[in-house]
Write an enzyme that holds these catalytic residues in place. Sequence first.
Site, PDB file in Angstrom:
ATOM      1  N   ASN A 176      58.943  70.790 -18.632  1.00 48.18           N
ATOM      2  CA  ASN A 176      58.535  70.815 -17.225  1.00 48.18           C
ATOM      3  C   ASN A 176      59.739  70.398 -16.391  1.00 48.18           C
ATOM      4  OD1 ASN A 176      57.412  70.444 -14.718  1.00 48.18           O
ATOM      5  ND2 ASN A 176      56.232  68.629 -15.273  1.00 48.18           N
TER       6      ASN A 176
ATOM      7  N   LYS B 169      60.084  70.400 -13.262  1.00 50.52           N
ATOM      8  CA  LYS B 169      59.703  69.813 -11.960  1.00 50.52           C
ATOM      9  C   LYS B 169      60.532  70.449 -10.833  1.00 50.52           C
ATOM     10  CE  LYS B 169      58.484  65.644 -14.396  1.00 50.52           C
ATOM     11  NZ  LYS B 169      58.086  64.263 -14.313  1.00 50.52           N
TER      12      LYS B 169
ATOM     13  N   HIS C   5      48.993  68.358 -13.345  1.00 51.61           N
ATOM     14  CA  HIS C   5      50.011  67.345 -13.638  1.00 51.61           C
ATOM     15  C   HIS C   5      49.757  66.124 -12.747  1.00 51.61           C
ATOM     16  CE1 HIS C   5      53.855  65.308 -13.947  1.00 51.61           C
ATOM     17  NE2 HIS C   5      54.035  65.969 -15.073  1.00 51.61           N
TER      18      HIS C   5
ATOM     19  N   GLU D  83      51.643  64.280 -11.137  1.00 51.64           N
ATOM     20  CA  GLU D  83      52.360  64.249  -9.855  1.00 51.64           C
ATOM     21  C   GLU D  83      51.614  65.068  -8.814  1.00 51.64           C
ATOM     22  OE1 GLU D  83      56.167  65.373 -11.437  1.00 51.64           O
ATOM     23  OE2 GLU D  83      56.287  63.422 -12.410  1.00 51.64           O
TER      24      GLU D  83
ATOM     25  N   GLU E 156      49.137  62.727 -20.823  1.00 48.42           N
ATOM     26  CA  GLU E 156      50.339  62.173 -20.196  1.00 48.42           C
ATOM     27  C   GLU E 156      49.979  60.879 -19.473  1.00 48.42           C
ATOM     28  OE1 GLU E 156      53.579  65.263 -19.574  1.00 48.42           O
ATOM     29  OE2 GLU E 156      52.340  65.303 -17.793  1.00 48.42           O
TER      30      GLU E 156
ATOM     31  N   GLY F 113      58.501  59.529 -16.910  1.00 47.80           N
ATOM     32  CA  GLY F 113      59.770  59.269 -16.220  1.00 47.80           C
ATOM     33  C   GLY F 113      60.175  57.814 -16.216  1.00 47.80           C
TER      34      GLY F 113
ATOM     35  N   SER G  34      58.082  60.380 -21.255  1.00 49.21           N
ATOM     36  CA  SER G  34      59.338  59.854 -21.797  1.00 49.21           C
ATOM     37  C   SER G  34      59.603  60.291 -23.239  1.00 49.21           C
ATOM     38  CB  SER G  34      59.381  58.325 -21.678  1.00 49.21           C
ATOM     39  OG  SER G  34      59.322  57.942 -20.318  1.00 49.21           O
TER      40      SER G  34
HETATM   41  C1  PEP Z   1      56.227  65.139 -17.271  1.00 54.77           C
HETATM   42  O1  PEP Z   1      56.480  65.061 -16.091  1.00 54.77           O
HETATM   43  O2  PEP Z   1      55.394  65.975 -17.657  1.00 54.77           O
HETATM   44  C2  PEP Z   1      56.898  64.238 -18.181  1.00 54.77           C
HETATM   45  C3  PEP Z   1      56.345  64.042 -19.338  1.00 54.77           C
HETATM   46  O3  PEP Z   1      58.045  63.639 -17.737  1.00 54.77           O
HETATM   47  P1  PEP Z   1      59.064  62.720 -18.596  1.00 54.77           P
HETATM   48  O4  PEP Z   1      59.258  63.386 -19.932  1.00 54.77           O
HETATM   49  O5  PEP Z   1      60.309  62.671 -17.785  1.00 54.77           O
HETATM   50  O6  PEP Z   1      58.401  61.385 -18.748  1.00 54.77           O
END
Ligand code: PEP
Length: 252
Positions: free
Chosen positions: A9, A11, A96, A98, A168, A174, A213
Site C-alpha cells: 500500500n 498510500k 483502511h 486511515e 491491521e 507506521g 510495521s
Molecule cells: C498500512 O498502512 O497498511 C500499513 C500496514 O503501514 P505500515 O506497514 O507502514 O505500518
Amino acid sequence: MRKKFVAGNWKMNMLGKEAGQLARGVAGGVASVTDEVDVVLAPPFTALRIVAEAIEGTGIRLGAQDVFWEERGPYTGEISPAMLVDAGCEWVIIGHSERRNVLHETDAMVRKKIDAALAEGLRVIVCVGETLEEKEGGETVTVVDGQVESALSGLEIRDPSRLVIAYEPIWAIGTGHNATPEEAEFVHATIREIAGKILGGVADRIRIVYGGSVTEDNITELLAEPDIDGALVGGASLRADAMTSIVLKAGE
Ligand code: PEP
C-alpha cells in the site's frame, strides 16, 4: 493450503516516474515466486496506469487504495469500480484505517464499497483493526468482530480468492511496533471463526493477512503462524529491496 498474499500500500506517495521505477524494481526481484505468492501493488490513483504498464506480464497484480460505491454521476473526486477496472486494477483496498479515521469512513460505507467492488469483478482487501485505546481497554475482539460482521454479513463468496481480510491494528501502522506473531494469530483465528459463522466453510480458504510495521525482519515469524496468510505492507513497500525481500520470504 492458502496461497500466500503480499500487497504493498503505497498510500499518498510516488509521482509517476518513481512509481514506475519502484514497480519495475519489485517486479524484477519477485519474478521467481509469483506462482507461490499473490503480489499486489497499490499505488495512488494518479500512478495506476504507469504501474500497470510497468508490471504488465510479470505476474504482479494492480490494486487501488479506495473506491466509491456509485457507478457514475455527480460525485466530484470519487472513482468508480468500473474506472478502476478500466485502469487495469484487479484489486482494491477498502476500509483502511486511515480512511476510517482521517476521512471518517463508517462501517456502512465500507460495506457499500465492498458490494460495489465485488459486483464489478474486483477483488477486495478489506481492512479491520482496533485503536491503541481499544486494545488497552480489552476491546480488540469486540471491535474487530463488529467490523468483520458489518463487512461480511449477507455476502455470498463462492470464490475465496476474491476476498482478503487484512487485520491491521491501528497502533501498529507506521509506528515500528508490530503486533507479536502470537497477538496477531489470536486475532486472525478469531476473525476466521467469525467469517466462518457468516460465510460458512469457504472462510477456511479466505486469506487473512497482517498489516502494521511489517518488514523483511519480522515477516518470517509472522507467517509461521497458522492463520497469518500474508501481509499488507505500508512503509516497507516503498523500497523495492524491502518489498522484494518480504515477498521472497513469503514464498519460502
Ligand atoms: C498500512 O498502512 O497498511 C500499513 C500496514 O503501514 P505500515 O506497514 O507502514 O505500518
